[in-house]
Design an enzyme around this catalytic site. Structure first.
Site, PDB file in Angstrom:
ATOM      1  N   THR A   5      -4.908  -7.040   9.873  1.00  0.00           N
ATOM      2  CA  THR A   5      -5.266  -8.240  10.634  1.00  0.00           C
ATOM      3  C   THR A   5      -6.668  -8.716  10.262  1.00  0.00           C
ATOM      4  OG1 THR A   5      -6.393  -7.096  12.457  1.00  0.00           O
ATOM      5  CG2 THR A   5      -3.989  -7.370  12.641  1.00  0.00           C
ATOM      6  N   ASP A  54       0.851  -1.184   0.000  1.00  0.00           N
ATOM      7  CA  ASP A  54       0.000   0.000   0.000  1.00  0.00           C
ATOM      8  C   ASP A  54       0.895   1.245   0.000  1.00  0.00           C
ATOM      9  OD1 ASP A  54      -2.340   1.385  -0.072  1.00  0.00           O
ATOM     10  OD2 ASP A  54      -2.786   1.206   2.053  1.00  0.00           O
ATOM     11  N   HIS A  68     -12.735   4.533  11.036  1.00  0.00           N
ATOM     12  CA  HIS A  68     -11.373   4.360  10.530  1.00  0.00           C
ATOM     13  C   HIS A  68     -10.496   5.335  11.299  1.00  0.00           C
ATOM     14  CE1 HIS A  68      -8.452   4.696   6.912  1.00  0.00           C
ATOM     15  NE2 HIS A  68      -8.327   3.482   7.409  1.00  0.00           N
TER      16      HIS A  68
END
Lengths: 59, 488
Positions: free
Chosen positions: B106, B98, B243
């Site tokens: 995970t 990324d 997030h």
């Protein structure tokens, strides 16, 4: 030149139980017998390691 | 409280002798491919949209670091290359490239200890990939689990939480932001110096310097305290995925558990609209001030010319949780240990945090070095020591040396039990390990079987452990699709 970002200089020092946590206690840092592995390892670190370490921005 | 599904996405730093950021995208992809483990390699990214914003709009583009564009000038991708190099481990994790960093995401878990174990499995995956990559290329390769290169580039350690969409942005932002502002006191990884703003010698958070706005959907540049990316990885009518991008990557798994547990407490309170209210004047300034406050007073300015402290913020959440939530044993222990740690740091006894909190452990070893060398905080070697705390090589890592010396106890999440309900992350792992050849693709949300059948992986479901014994695709897929609550 790949565009160095500015890293701020350091200034002089200013004045200054979860899971297996059983609560804080002061660590026993110095281990006279056999020397101190931590200090030995710190002295082996290349002092320029962070200068050489360049990354792209991630998320 | 309702079990809350959570996952951790960590972008690791690579330092490869003779290579640099110009090569980093290619190197990270090759690094991921070098992992010698058996994996499943078809990731379905069709439903991912990082530009959607929780506030009801979508960005036309995400901001990027202009310096990274210089690294790419005159370069083009290798022909035909899938630069992401996606791999799915047999535990259900995603391992890929990324933005030039090998990222380990995970499998999602419900418990703090389970998630810390998956995070530790990620470190092990990175070590195996590094050994294989080094053997293949002959290039000395070091892997760092940190969030800065000390030259102004940051990369993330993100947390993901399954949250009912019914909470809404306003309530979620109001509930979560004060905890994110205060949390570095108990979960920061520590950093020598500053890369933006006012200079300092040492601060609690690695990410504080890179936060510029209270809330937005950016992640690569102009990063916020509260990230508004709306990419639920689940039924979007029911779920959002909170997030969190303002936290640090932790070497000490106890810090990993604590930072996740603190957010879970807030989310549980937000769900019943019982989260404490703190109207922080400037969340970015407060975050950065706490990170740099060597007095440990941790004062936070509030609207209306009032103020509070990080201690009061924490205690308000703890008291509300104890009064309003039915806490499980992990959360009871979390609150107890946090209070104990906060009492110590408030009294100036920060060295009592060394076995539990990364910033304290790192500061402790730096002070030990300075004392031994008769040096002070201007010593130019300190950033190198900071970096080496995060080295994943147990022979070089300063964190691992502290474990070796007994300053930090080795971590164990306890024996794995196969009689407990499963999260969707664990189900994904079983699917790719047992039935990989029958799968067309997998994603956070779905198993896509050859022939077109799609099996939804739902974030709220505790799947029955009997899935481990399913003998064929039909019985496995049917059991997943018909599961409601594996505890029954």
């Amino acid at each position: 030149m790949d565009g160095d970002r500015l890293t701020r200089p350091l200034t002089p020092e200013p004045g200054r139980k979860s899971g297996d946590e059983s609560g804080p206690s002061t660590p026993d840092v110095r281990r006279p017998e056999g020397g101190n592995e931590l200090l030995r390892r710190m002295k082996k670190v290349d002092p320029d390691q962070a200068k050489k370490y360049r990354q792209r921005s991630g998320q | 409280m309702r079990p809350i599904l959570a996952g951790l996405d960590t972008e690791y730093g690579l330092m490869i002798d003779g290579r640099g950021p110009h090569d980093q995208v290619e190197d990270a992809a090759d690094f991921v491919r070098a992992l010698p483990d058996a994996t499943y390699d078809r990731w379905d990214g069709r439903h991912e949209n990082p530009r959607a914003d929780l506030r009801g709009f979508s960005l036309s583009r995400l901001a990027t670091d202009p310096i990274d564009a210089l690294f790419d000038a005159g370069r083009s991708p290798r022909p035909g290359e899938d630069v992401r190099a996606d791999r799915v481990t047999h535990r259900g994790a995603r391992f890929y490239n990324d933005h030039g960093h090998p990222e380990f995401a995970t499998p999602e878990r419900f418990t703090l200890a389970g998630l810390a174990e998956e995070d530790a499995q990620g470190d092990a995956v990175l070590r195996r990939a590094a050994a294989a990559f080094e053997s293949r290329t002959g290039w000395r390769t070091r892997v760092y689990k940190n969030n800065t290169d000390f030259h102004g580039a940051s990369y993330g350690s993100h947390e993901n939480y399954g949250v009912p969409r019914s909470i809404g942005f306003e309530r979620l932002f109001a509930a979560v932001t004060p905890m994110l502002v205060a949390r570095a006191v108990l979960g920061g990884a520590g950093k020598v110096g500053a890369e933006t703003g006012r200079a300092c010698t040492y601060q609690l958070s690695q990410r504080a310097d890179f936060l510029v706005e209270p809330a937005n959907a950016e992640t690569l540049y102009r990063r916020p305290v509260f990230n508004t990316r709306d990419e639920p990885h689940a039924d979007p009518s029911q779920w959002i995925r909170l997030h969190v991008i303002s936290g640090d990557a932790n070497r000490n798994p106890r810090s990993t558990m604590r930072k996740v547990g603190l957010v879970k407490l807030v989310l549980a309170l937000a769900e019943i609209d019982e989260a404490p209210t703190f109207r922080i004047t400037d969340p970015v300034a407060a975050f950065q001030a706490i990170s740099r406050d060597e007095t440990f007073r941790f004062e936070v300015a509030l609207e209306g010319r009032s103020w509070t402290t990080a201690y009061d913020i924490f205690e308000s959440y703890f008291a509300a949780a104890e009064a309003r939530l039915e806490l499980d044993c992990e959360m009871v222990a979390l609150i107890e240990s946090c209070r104990s740690l906060l009492t110590a740091v408030r009294a100036g006894r920060w060295s009592e945090l060394v076995p539990y909190v990364d910033w304290a452990a790192k500061r402790h070893l730096l002070e030990m070095f300075l004392e031994e060398e008769g040096a002070d905080w201007r010593d130019p070697r300190l950033p190198a020591l900071d970096l080496e705390y995060h080295n994943l090589d147990p022979e070089e890592s300063l964190y691992d040396a502290m474990v070796e010396m007994g300053l930090i106890a080795p971590f164990s999440a306890g024996p794995e039990r196969e009689d407990l309900p499963l999260s969707r992350g664990e189900v994904r792992g079983i699917a790719v390990e047992r039935f990989g050849p029958n799968l067309e693709a997998v994603s956070w949300r779905r198993l896509v079987w050859r022939g077109g059948r799609e099996t939804e992986l739902r974030p709220e479901v505790l799947y029955p452990c009997t899935l481990r014994m399913a003998s064929d695709v039909e019985s496995f897929a049917s059991l997943v699709e018909n599961s409601t609550d594996g505890r029954r």
